[in-house]
Scaffold this active site. Structure first.
Site, mmCIF file in Angstrom:
data_model
loop_
_atom_site.group_PDB
_atom_site.id
_atom_site.type_symbol
_atom_site.label_atom_id
_atom_site.label_comp_id
_atom_site.label_asym_id
_atom_site.label_seq_id
_atom_site.Cartn_x
_atom_site.Cartn_y
_atom_site.Cartn_z
ATOM 1 N N ASP A 80 0.250 2.929 -14.203
ATOM 2 C CA ASP A 80 1.251 3.709 -14.940
ATOM 3 C C ASP A 80 2.636 3.095 -14.747
ATOM 4 O O ASP A 80 2.851 2.263 -13.859
ATOM 5 C CB ASP A 80 1.249 5.182 -14.497
ATOM 6 N N ASP A 104 7.110 -3.487 -11.989
ATOM 7 C CA ASP A 104 6.458 -2.357 -11.299
ATOM 8 C C ASP A 104 5.448 -1.715 -12.228
ATOM 9 O O ASP A 104 5.753 -0.761 -12.906
ATOM 10 C CB ASP A 104 7.539 -1.373 -10.855
ATOM 11 N N GLU A 134 0.898 6.951 -10.217
ATOM 12 C CA GLU A 134 1.558 6.666 -8.945
ATOM 13 C C GLU A 134 3.026 7.049 -8.995
ATOM 14 O O GLU A 134 3.641 7.336 -7.975
ATOM 15 C CB GLU A 134 1.423 5.178 -8.607
ATOM 16 N N GLU A 135 3.603 7.047 -10.203
ATOM 17 C CA GLU A 135 5.049 7.279 -10.338
ATOM 18 C C GLU A 135 5.406 8.764 -10.366
ATOM 19 O O GLU A 135 6.569 9.109 -10.540
ATOM 20 C CB GLU A 135 5.582 6.606 -11.622
ATOM 21 N N GLU A 163 2.193 -4.190 -5.322
ATOM 22 C CA GLU A 163 3.551 -3.697 -5.623
ATOM 23 C C GLU A 163 4.524 -4.871 -5.505
ATOM 24 O O GLU A 163 4.312 -5.782 -4.716
ATOM 25 C CB GLU A 163 3.955 -2.613 -4.615
#
Lengths: 360, 360
Positions: A80, A104, A134-135, A163
């Site tokens: 995401d 990212d 994840e965000e 990452e």
């Protein structure tokens, strides 16, 4: 007025160069909660390799080898992004690829997907995890669900999260504690201020203690953790003609992972023994765990040094599970979540080859 | 459902004792904006004396003698109250009279009205001003209108406002200045706090300077003015993980009336020469003016000493017009605006006799 148009994306070509693959992934919008199309394409591409056991859980795609190798490396990336800011589709300019997720972390995902397709006989068993959300909140994070419902998928000797680290290996992370310090006084009319006791004035001593704190720099497994103790908020005052009887200072303590959360809170309680202290939140750090053999081998393969990760990432989740974990991915982490997000295409290719060297 | 009932009040008997008259005035509700009925009764009672020129302006009632005396004393009281808090009608308990306005300031009004009726041959010319809307905005204050439209009514050698002073003479008042001090720093992520510059931490030096300020105690005409410099508000912070780049401190400076507003601001600008300073508001103080003959005679008649008034009252308005002005009225000013408002009935009678001695 009209129905939402259905956009069809071309299948992913995992054998294309990892920078081309990055551009392809960036061009598939996948803001948190809308990862269906990109997860579909990743699932289809990994199943086509036929060398993996593949599992789809929500919009998380899992794939692993079972070659009987002595060690297993887990390779993970979230699929995401934060909301798009006029920066999709991707745009190339010389060596630079611009666009939402270039840093990212679709360049990291591309690195992992490219290796999944181009490492037919790895020296280690591999587990790939491409996860959603994840965000956003921890509870929506795809890894949280996998950890709860499919814990066997997270067993490994080393976890590498792609990452952005700008070519470095980053390991472990600081812990973080949030506390509120409340300084009390006594109200009075400001025309008779000597009858009161100004809580804001008294807070100066607390602020001074914060800025005078001797922040440690701690070396663990060759990684340096800089501690920091800071006021991040202050609020006080009743009215423009009243001596205030209360002032609250919100404090953030970033602590090295050699302290437990309990020890970190104890440091604050000792420093502010005479002040009302409320613990708002505390999260453990993660030890780098680089003394584990698989981790040490990876650091050696990636150039021999690792540095401390500053912020919390899913690395901490693996550390808490007892699995050595590092971040290693293309892109400057300080560009994450910015409109100007971009990545060096040669860096994507170079890091992919470093990782290939470790896994081959 | 039904029409608002019309309440009819008995005429005021200005010759009754000033404590009985206080109770009668308290029993006529007159929250700011609803002073019609009480103003009507005061106007009728003063016109009945026939010794006065009477003028009605909105809900302000003006009355004056024209006896050719060498000095003129203006006697003023506002007739409105703050909202009633289950404390009307009035209630007696021994020497104590309870109720809304007993202190602020129907006991003072009663003192003045009783003297208007019982001083047939005063030694000074008298101007009475019973005005509305003192408890609300300055623009609605009855005196503001009189000052603008009937300035001749405010000419006098001394103004006595019967605001509560608990038997003392209070003169002049402090000035007040409100400024905002903004301390700036540089944002950074709190995990990399050494890259930032914490504006809240830097504010400690400003707070220290505030609390270390050498507040003067200034004697003017025998009145002591205590200065005070205080933070009355503080605010800073961006997010719980960000080193803050801004902290704003709201400061209140109560200054003795020997400083002009410009001089008071200059004091702050010098003290905080290195800090961003915004002037929010500044109001002049009022010199006590007790060296004027009529004022000195009144202080002598009232016991020989005066003290400084802390808050702003309409005394400052007269001081600005160059008219010596004092507060002198029954009741403890700290009870004003409280549900527990009450007054000593013997104090009302005693203060009335002191004032009579000066005017007779």
């Amino acid at each position: 007025m009209s129905a939402t148009p259905v956009t069809t994306f071309a299948p992913l070509d995992l054998r294309s160069s990892p920078d081309d693959l990055t551009a392809a992934l960036v061009d598939i919008p996948s803001v948190s909660g809308t990862e269906g199309p990109i997860a579909d394409l990743i699932e289809v591409a990994l199943r086509a390799e036929q060398r993996f056991q593949v599992e789809r859980v929500g919009n998380t795609v899992l794939a692993r080898t079972d070659l009987g190798r002595p060690t297993r490396v887990l390779l993970a990336g979230h699929i995401d992004t934060v909301p798009i800011a006029d920066n999709v589709p991707s745009r190339r300019d010389g060596d630079t690829l611009h666009g939402c997720g270039t840093t990212d972390m679709k360049s990291g995902d591309a690195m992992l997907l490219h290796l999944a397709a181009t490492l037919p006989a790895p020296s280690r068993d591999l587990t790939f995890v491409f996860y959603d959300c994840e965000e956003v909140e921890y509870d929506r994070n795809g890894l949280t669900r996998i950890q709860a419902e499919y814990p066997g998928w997270l067993v490994a000797d080393l976890a590498i999260l792609a990452e952005p680290t700008n070519g470095q290996v980053e390991a472990g992370c600081q812990g973080t504690a949030a506390v509120a310090l409340t300084v009390r006084g006594r109200r009075s009319h400001s025309a008779r201020s000597w009858l009161g006791d100004n809580a804001i004035h008294k807070s100066a001593a607390v602020l001074h203690r914060l800025s005078a704190f001797d922040a440690r720099i701690v070396d663990i497994d060759g990684c340096e953790y800089h501690e920091g103790l800071n006021a991040v908020g202050i609020k006080g005052g009743v009215a423009s003609n009243v001596i205030p009887d209360e002032c609250t200072i919100q404090v953030n303590f970033r602590f090295a992972p050699d302290r437990s959360p309990q020890q970190a809170i104890a440091v604050l309680q000792e420093l502010f023994a005479d002040v009302e202290l409320t613990v708002l939140d505390v999260a453990a750090g993660a030890l780098p765990g680089l003394s584990a053999p698989a981790a040490a081998e990876f650091v050696a393969a990636a150039g021999g040094t690792a540095k401390a990760k500053f912020g919390w990432t899913d690395v901490s989740r693996f550390a808490a599970l007892g699995i050595p974990a590092v971040n290693y991915g293309p892109g400057d982490p300080s560009l994450a979540h910015t409109r100007e997000e971009h990545v060096s295409m040669s860096q994507i290719r170079e890091m992919t080859e470093v990782l290939r060297g470790f896994l081959a």
